[in-house]
Design an enzyme around this catalytic site. Structure first.
Site, PDB file in Angstrom:
ATOM      1  N   CYS A  77       4.153  22.769  85.286  1.00  0.00           N
ATOM      2  CA  CYS A  77       5.499  23.290  85.501  1.00  0.00           C
ATOM      3  C   CYS A  77       5.423  24.614  86.259  1.00  0.00           C
ATOM      4  CB  CYS A  77       6.156  23.494  84.146  1.00  0.00           C
ATOM      5  SG  CYS A  77       7.748  24.297  84.202  1.00  0.00           S
ATOM      6  N   CYS A  80       6.149  28.748  83.706  1.00  0.00           N
ATOM      7  CA  CYS A  80       5.214  29.697  83.080  1.00  0.00           C
ATOM      8  C   CYS A  80       3.907  29.710  83.860  1.00  0.00           C
ATOM      9  CB  CYS A  80       4.894  29.280  81.652  1.00  0.00           C
ATOM     10  SG  CYS A  80       6.292  29.349  80.537  1.00  0.00           S
ATOM     11  N   CYS A 165      12.075  23.375  76.349  1.00  0.00           N
ATOM     12  CA  CYS A 165      11.324  24.452  77.009  1.00  0.00           C
ATOM     13  C   CYS A 165      11.244  25.621  76.044  1.00  0.00           C
ATOM     14  CB  CYS A 165      12.033  24.857  78.294  1.00  0.00           C
ATOM     15  SG  CYS A 165      11.461  26.426  78.960  1.00  0.00           S
ATOM     16  N   TYR A 336      23.959  47.805  94.389  1.00  0.00           N
ATOM     17  CA  TYR A 336      23.541  46.451  93.988  1.00  0.00           C
ATOM     18  C   TYR A 336      23.967  46.225  92.530  1.00  0.00           C
ATOM     19  CZ  TYR A 336      20.406  47.582  97.876  1.00  0.00           C
ATOM     20  OH  TYR A 336      19.878  48.013  99.071  1.00  0.00           O
ATOM     21  N   ASP A 425      19.415  48.861  92.200  1.00  0.00           N
ATOM     22  CA  ASP A 425      18.789  47.709  91.523  1.00  0.00           C
ATOM     23  C   ASP A 425      18.801  46.531  92.498  1.00  0.00           C
ATOM     24  OD1 ASP A 425      17.854  45.792  89.791  1.00  0.00           O
ATOM     25  OD2 ASP A 425      19.620  45.769  88.491  1.00  0.00           O
ATOM     26  N   CYS A 452      12.763  44.525  90.654  1.00  0.00           N
ATOM     27  CA  CYS A 452      12.183  43.282  90.141  1.00  0.00           C
ATOM     28  C   CYS A 452      10.992  42.861  90.994  1.00  0.00           C
ATOM     29  CB  CYS A 452      13.237  42.179  90.081  1.00  0.00           C
ATOM     30  SG  CYS A 452      14.046  41.898  91.646  1.00  0.00           S
TER      31      CYS A 452
HETATM   32  N1  SAH Z   1      22.473  45.564  88.708  1.00  0.00           N
HETATM   33  C1  SAH Z   1      22.898  44.224  88.443  1.00  0.00           C
HETATM   34  C2  SAH Z   1      22.476  43.214  89.501  1.00  0.00           C
HETATM   35  C3  SAH Z   1      21.070  43.300  90.019  1.00  0.00           C
HETATM   36  S1  SAH Z   1      20.558  41.911  90.998  1.00  0.00           S
HETATM   37  C4  SAH Z   1      22.430  43.784  87.084  1.00  0.00           C
HETATM   38  O1  SAH Z   1      21.520  44.368  86.517  1.00  0.00           O
HETATM   39  O2  SAH Z   1      22.995  42.847  86.543  1.00  0.00           O
HETATM   40  C5  SAH Z   1      20.788  42.462  92.636  1.00  0.00           C
HETATM   41  C6  SAH Z   1      22.213  42.347  93.126  1.00  0.00           C
HETATM   42  O3  SAH Z   1      22.251  42.823  94.462  1.00  0.00           O
HETATM   43  C7  SAH Z   1      22.782  40.940  93.161  1.00  0.00           C
HETATM   44  O4  SAH Z   1      23.987  40.932  92.445  1.00  0.00           O
HETATM   45  C8  SAH Z   1      23.022  40.671  94.664  1.00  0.00           C
HETATM   46  O5  SAH Z   1      24.183  39.894  94.903  1.00  0.00           O
HETATM   47  C9  SAH Z   1      23.208  42.057  95.198  1.00  0.00           C
HETATM   48  N2  SAH Z   1      22.901  42.301  96.616  1.00  0.00           N
HETATM   49  C10 SAH Z   1      21.982  41.703  97.401  1.00  0.00           C
HETATM   50  N3  SAH Z   1      21.929  42.288  98.602  1.00  0.00           N
HETATM   51  C11 SAH Z   1      22.838  43.297  98.588  1.00  0.00           C
HETATM   52  C12 SAH Z   1      23.242  44.292  99.530  1.00  0.00           C
HETATM   53  N4  SAH Z   1      22.699  44.366 100.744  1.00  0.00           N
HETATM   54  N5  SAH Z   1      24.186  45.173  99.155  1.00  0.00           N
HETATM   55  C13 SAH Z   1      24.753  45.126  97.924  1.00  0.00           C
HETATM   56  N6  SAH Z   1      24.410  44.209  97.000  1.00  0.00           N
HETATM   57  C14 SAH Z   1      23.462  43.303  97.319  1.00  0.00           C
END
Ligand code: SAH
Length: 496
Positions: A77, A80, A165, A336, A425, A452
């Site tokens: 899979c 993991c 799972c 983000y 983020d 991430c």
């Molecule tokens: N901070 C949030 C989401 C993090 S994931 C949480 O913790 O839940 C990253 C996010 O960035 C996603 O929602 C994605 O849609 C957004 N994203 C991707 N590219 C972007 C950009 N250029 N400008 C603004 N947001 C963006």
């Protein structure tokens, strides 16, 4: 040496994808399913000039870090990658991965990194943590409907033993059985990626860990689900069932969800809460978390992005808040921001929070979530982070004298242009250069970077540090036990 040769090797290291690394006759081999410390017999699957790939044929002497697999399909899979490695060793692997990327890609020295590094925040129980699963549906050679996961780097569906799972909730198995039963009894066909025929593509299941509310969404290659009442009849008896919907996806695409979701029973969303934690450090610097009675509530629809590991998310966000060190008078950008998860956490402790997110639907969710929590000091903007803040910064900068401008609220403008803290983020690819340049121009005293992907994190941190910031704290958080992924929170401060 050639392909299919078998050789004996001791595993010295773990590669970035979780594979074992060993050397034989001067050649470095990346060996799938091997654990660092194992002595194995491996079979060559691919041979290049200076390196090769191999697979474990026989374990001659297992590593003390090798543990028994909890799942019979773990090796095949794609979910993991390191289930065979003890959880303690997984955590060390993730700490090393972050450190190595910061040193190799970020060009920080080992000493610099060690002086700011906080021990990884691991899980108490590293299984059954996922609040969301998306199972592809298909048909096996005998014509039986199968649900499962894709094999590594492929679209072959491997069915999971008892549909259970071990990363997901125990309810998943029952729900999958009932959906399959409904499909069989009513001759509903699974979608076939090759012929583009058939109806049911994926089954999405979500659970609110705090509320126990459950959502099931069938992603279909069509507009209607025949005899949907039969499915509803089966599913609504499951404890916590709150929302049953269909999502239409008629495109020839790998993207799971289509644009339109139709509720066929119950609500269009489930609710969940994330609890704010107090962050403490003992004398050795190890972090501990204490849950407070403060919670932030969220409505989560089938299409919303929401962190998949709620137990660790509350630690991750609480740590980000701890790094931000808010006193109540600060203005904060949350770039983000998704559905405003971090923004609403920050809003509890800041004067004003400004969230930016590219997905319009997510911003609608964010606004609704703010209302739901009676939060009035969070504003949200749709757009690319780099565009929104740079346009904002330029507009204000060109105008120069803010007082002469017919602005909506110049004091707010001023505050947004000179924030105290910027939180980012971004997705795996990291921040755009324009975004980083604008952050440098805005020059907030603090930046909190939630990442991430530690490789793009390292790249972006180097850029910010060249631009006048220094690393203050770095802490990995394990959001994805049994996989090679790791989340990291970083605090940077401006050097004056
Ligand atoms: N901070 C949030 C989401 C993090 S994931 C949480 O913790 O839940 C990253 C996010 O960035 C996603 O929602 C994605 O849609 C957004 N994203 C991707 N590219 C972007 C950009 N250029 N400008 C603004 N947001 C963006």
């Amino acid at each position: 040496m050639q392909k299919n040769d078998i050789f004996q090797v001791e595993i010295m290291d773990i590669g970035v994808d979780g594979e074992g690394i060993g050397k034989y006759e001067g050649i470095t081999f990346f060996i799938k399913d091997a654990v660092v410390g194992d002595l194995v017999e491996a079979k060559i699957t691919k041979l290049k000039k200076n390196y090769g790939y191999a697979r474990v044929e026989k374990i001659i002497k297992p590593s003390s870090d090798r543990v028994e697999l909890k799942c019979s399909i773990a090796k095949r899979c794609g979910g993991c990658q390191i289930q065979q490695v003890s959880y303690q060793r997984q955590l060390k692997f993730k700490e090393d991965k972050v450190k190595n990327n910061l040193i190799r890609i970020g060009k920080f020295t080992k000493e610099e990194i060690e002086s700011v590094f906080e021990p990884i925040v691991g899980m108490d129980d590293p299984f059954r943590y996922r609040n969301k699963a998306q199972y592809p549906v298909g048909m096996d050679k005998e014509g039986n409907i199968v649900t499962g996961f894709y094999a590594q780097r492929s679209h072959d569906i491997i069915s999971i033993e008892n549909n259970d799972c071990k990363l997901g909730i125990t309810e998943n198995a029952k729900i999958l059985d009932l959906v399959k039963e409904y499909m069989q009894e009513n001759s509903i066909k699974p979608y076939n990626e090759n012929t583009k025929k058939g109806l049911v593509r994926h089954i999405l299941i979500r659970k609110g860990f705090d509320t126990n509310q459950i959502m099931v969404c069938l992603i279909i290659n069509g507009d209607i689900l025949p005899k949907q009442e039969k499915l509803i009849e089966k599913l609504k008896g499951i404890q916590g069932m709150t929302s049953i919907s269909i999502n239409k996806n008629k495109e020839n695409t790998n993207v799971i969800l289509g644009k339109e979701t139709v509720v066929i029973w119950g609500e269009s969303y489930i609710k969940d809460f994330i609890t704010l934690n107090e962050v403490n450090r003992d004398k050795t610097g190890r972090i501990s978390f204490q849950r407070t009675d403060k919670k932030v509530g969220y409505q989560i629809s089938a299409q919303s992005f929401f962190q998949v590991n709620p137990q660790q998310t509350e630690k991750l966000y609480s740590l980000a808040l701890d790094y931000a060190g808010l006193k109540g008078e600060e203005s904060v950008w949350d770039l983000y921001c998704g559905i405003g998860t971090i923004s609403l956490f920050l809003a509890n402790k800041a004067k004003n929070v400004y969230g930016v997110e590219i997905v319009e639907q997510a911003i609608e969710d964010a606004k609704r979530n703010a209302k739901l929590n009676n939060i009035n000091n969070a504003k949200f903007f749709v757009g690319k982070a780099e565009d929104v803040i740079s346009q904002f910064y330029q507009k204000n900068n060109i105008d120069g004298d803010n007082t002469s401008k017919q602005s909506i609220d110049t004091s707010v403008d001023e505050e947004m242009m000179k924030p105290d803290i910027i939180v980012v983020d971004p997705p795996r690819k990291g921040c755009d250069n324009l975004c980083l340049d604008t952050i440098l121009n805005m020059a907030p005293p603090k930046i909190v970077y939630v990442s991430c992907d530690s490789a793009t994190l390292a790249r972006d941190l180097r850029y910010l540090c060249e631009g006048g910031y220094e690393l203050k704290k770095v802490c990995p958080v394990d959001q994805f036990a049994q996989t090679t992924h790791v989340e990291t929170v970083v605090l940077l401060t401006r050097v004056n």
